[in-house]
Design a protein around this motif. Structure first.
Motif, PDB file in Angstrom:
ATOM      1  N   GLY A  21      37.761  41.750  31.406  1.00 24.73           N
ATOM      2  CA  GLY A  21      38.459  42.251  32.590  1.00 24.73           C
ATOM      3  C   GLY A  21      39.660  41.388  32.898  1.00 24.73           C
ATOM      4  N   ASP A  78      36.530  39.338  37.607  1.00 27.26           N
ATOM      5  CA  ASP A  78      35.908  39.435  36.285  1.00 27.26           C
ATOM      6  C   ASP A  78      35.559  38.061  35.724  1.00 27.26           C
ATOM      7  OD1 ASP A  78      36.213  42.322  36.109  1.00 27.26           O
ATOM      8  OD2 ASP A  78      38.352  41.926  35.889  1.00 27.26           O
ATOM      9  N   LYS A 102      31.721  38.364  35.792  1.00 26.17           N
ATOM     10  CA  LYS A 102      31.198  38.678  34.461  1.00 26.17           C
ATOM     11  C   LYS A 102      31.217  37.480  33.529  1.00 26.17           C
ATOM     12  CE  LYS A 102      33.137  43.320  34.880  1.00 26.17           C
ATOM     13  NZ  LYS A 102      34.262  44.148  34.421  1.00 26.17           N
TER      14      LYS A 102
END
Length: 140
Positions: A21, A78, A102
Motif C-alpha cells: 500500500g 499501510d 499492514k
C-alpha cells in the motif's frame, strides 16, 4: 521463522515497497531537514507514497499534515516507517499492530528482535535495519 531476521528477507522488502500500500506513517518525521527521516520521506513521495508525519510536534512536513501519534491518524495507514531509537521502536511496532497497519519498517540502526517477533506473530510484514530510500530505487 527459520532463524532469518528481517534484514535477510529481500522478498519482504519488495512486498512492502510494491504491494502493501502507498500510505506510509513516518514516525519521528519532523520539519528538521537535518534528520534522516526528512530526506527519506521525500524519496518515498517521489516514488508515489503518501507520507504521514508522526511526531509529538505534529508538524506539517512535505505538504502533509502531521499527527502526534499513530492513533491520532483518522484514516488507515499501510506501512509504519520507524525513525526512533531502538529502545522505543518496540512500542511503536505495537502501536502499528493496534491501529491495523499492514507492515512495519525499522530504519537503519533500529533493531528490536522481540518487537520483530511480536509484529510478525500479529500477522504483519516487517523489515528491520533497512532504509526504504535505499531499497526502492533498486526495484526498477
Amino acid at each position: 521463522m527459520s532463524g532469518e531476521t528481517a534484514t535477510t528477507e529481500p522478498d519482504t522488502v519488495r512486498k512492502i515497497l510494491t504491494d502493501t500500500g502507498d500510505t506510509w506513517a513516518v514516525v519521528g518525521l519532523s520539519s528538521n531537514q537535518a534528520r534522516a527521516a526528512y530526506g527519506v520521506a521525500a524519496v518515498l513521495q517521489r516514488y508515489g507514497k503518501r507520507i504521514v508525519p508522526v511526531h509529538p510536534k505534529a508538524e506539517t512536513v512535505h505538504g502533509e499534515r502531521g499527527y502526534a501519534t499513530l492513533s491520532d491518524i483518522p484514516f488507515p495507514v499501510d506501512v509504519v516507517d520507524v525513525f526512533v531509537n531502538s529502545e522505543h521502536a518496540g512500542q511503536v511496532a505495537d502501536e502499528a499492530v493496534a491501529v491495523g497497519a499492514k507492515a512495519v519498517w525499522f530504519q537503519l540502526g533500529v533493531i528490536d528482535e522481540a518487537a520483530y517477533a511480536r509484529t510478525r506473530e500479529a500477522g504483519l510484514d516487517m523489515v528491520m535495519d533497512r532504509c526504504p530510500a535505499i531499497e526502492i530505487p533498486l526495484l526498477s
